[in-house]
Design a protein around this motif. Structure first.
Motif, short mmCIF file in Angstrom:
data_model
loop_
_atom_site.label_atom_id
_atom_site.label_comp_id
_atom_site.label_asym_id
_atom_site.label_seq_id
_atom_site.Cartn_x
_atom_site.Cartn_y
_atom_site.Cartn_z
N GLY A 25 0.80 -1.21 0.00
CA GLY A 25 0.00 0.00 0.00
C GLY A 25 0.83 1.26 0.00
N ASP A 26 0.16 2.40 -0.10
CA ASP A 26 0.85 3.68 -0.23
C ASP A 26 1.76 4.00 0.95
OD1 ASP A 26 -0.38 4.10 -2.66
OD2 ASP A 26 -1.94 5.43 -1.87
N ARG A 27 1.35 3.61 2.16
CA ARG A 27 2.12 3.97 3.35
C ARG A 27 3.54 3.43 3.27
NH1 ARG A 27 3.26 1.46 8.18
NH2 ARG A 27 2.05 -0.36 7.53
N LEU A 28 3.69 2.14 2.95
CA LEU A 28 5.02 1.56 2.83
C LEU A 28 5.66 1.86 1.48
CD1 LEU A 28 4.57 -1.91 4.59
CD2 LEU A 28 5.66 0.15 5.47
N GLN A 29 4.82 1.99 0.45
CA GLN A 29 5.35 2.31 -0.88
C GLN A 29 6.15 3.61 -0.83
OE1 GLN A 29 4.09 0.07 -3.57
NE2 GLN A 29 6.04 0.76 -4.38
N ARG A 30 5.66 4.58 -0.06
CA ARG A 30 6.35 5.88 0.03
C ARG A 30 7.70 5.76 0.74
NH1 ARG A 30 0.96 7.84 0.85
NH2 ARG A 30 1.22 7.65 3.11
N ARG A 31 7.91 4.68 1.48
CA ARG A 31 9.16 4.51 2.21
C ARG A 31 10.24 3.82 1.36
NH1 ARG A 31 7.82 1.83 7.87
NH2 ARG A 31 10.12 1.87 7.91
N ILE A 32 9.87 3.35 0.19
CA ILE A 32 10.86 2.78 -0.72
C ILE A 32 11.61 3.94 -1.38
CG2 ILE A 32 11.24 1.39 -2.79
CD1 ILE A 32 8.65 -0.11 -2.12
N PRO A 33 12.92 4.02 -1.20
CA PRO A 33 13.66 5.16 -1.78
C PRO A 33 13.46 5.26 -3.29
CG PRO A 33 15.05 3.94 -0.24
CD PRO A 33 13.80 3.12 -0.44
N ALA A 34 13.37 6.47 -3.77
CA ALA A 34 13.15 6.69 -5.20
C ALA A 34 14.28 6.09 -6.03
CB ALA A 34 13.02 8.19 -5.48
N VAL A 35 15.47 5.97 -5.45
CA VAL A 35 16.62 5.45 -6.20
C VAL A 35 16.65 3.92 -6.23
CG1 VAL A 35 18.07 7.46 -5.80
CG2 VAL A 35 18.08 5.57 -4.13
#
Length: 210
Positions: A25-35
């Motif tokens: 979900g979005d909550r953990l997805q946002r914690r994946i570094p963009a790099v």
């Protein structure tokens, strides 16, 4: 006239939306570094289950493509968002993967690798556990990145636990680690690349989706 901004009212192809890691979900997805370009996703069967499916994903353009999957295990009592030492539950979250090691020689990983007999499981453990730490990949939970996986330093304090690794499977739940078949550990070690900033996203399926 063609170009990135061409097309009446159109959007550039480079602006294609990024698809998330499946089941996250979005909550953990946002914690994946963009790099990050590599994700090891650990899908626990249930909050109180020790059984899990582990999937390696690689970022291809805007999409995460499934590379390989295996059955594995997590903490013998399941999962928790507030892990503490001795609870026998694996922590839910997103953690970087920066260091590896084990009893055996480096199988060809790009990660910094520490080979040492000190990784060996105590011989008073059940024989089925003796090879658990032939290969390990440190999960960066309450540890110093860049240190060997067995470094005892706990930046957030001893109560928060630590020493949580990806390691070889012995057929049942762990103290808090994630365990995988030997072939899976060998493939991860040979595939994970610091230049691609690998992370592990882990938890029971309901917690991952939340």
């Amino acid at each position: 006239m063609s170009g990135a901004a061409g097309g009446r009212g159109g959007t550039p192809s480079s602006a294609a939306p990024t698809t998330g890691v499946p089941g996250v979900g979005d909550r953990l997805q946002r914690r994946i570094p963009a790099v990050s370009r590599q994700v090891v996703a650990v899908y626990g069967d249930g909050k109180d289950s020790a059984d899990a499916t582990v999937v390696l994903y690689a970022r291809r353009g805007p999409s995460w493509e499934r590379v390989r999957s295996w059955r594995g295990h997590n903490g013998k009592k399941g999962w928790t968002a507030e892990h503490h030492a001795g609870d026998n539950r694996s922590p839910v979250g997103v953690f970087t993967l920066t260091d590896a090691g084990g009893v055996l020689a480096d199988p060809g990983t790009r990660l910094p690798y520490t080979r040492s007999a000190s990784f060996a499981a105590p011989r008073w453990w059940a024989r089925s556990h003796w090879h658990d730490f032939d290969y390990v990949i440190a999960i960066d939970y309450n540890r110093v990145k860049g240190a060997p996986p067995d470094d005892p330093t706990r930046p957030e304090g001893e109560e928060k636990g630590g020493g949580i690794w990806l390691h070889l499977d012995h057929g049942s739940g762990t103290s808090a680690c994630v365990s995988l078949p030997r072939a899976a550990m060998e493939q991860l070690l040979r595939t994970l690349d610091p230049d691609r900033h690998p992370v592990v996203v882990m938890g029971d399926r309901a917690a991952l989706k939340a």
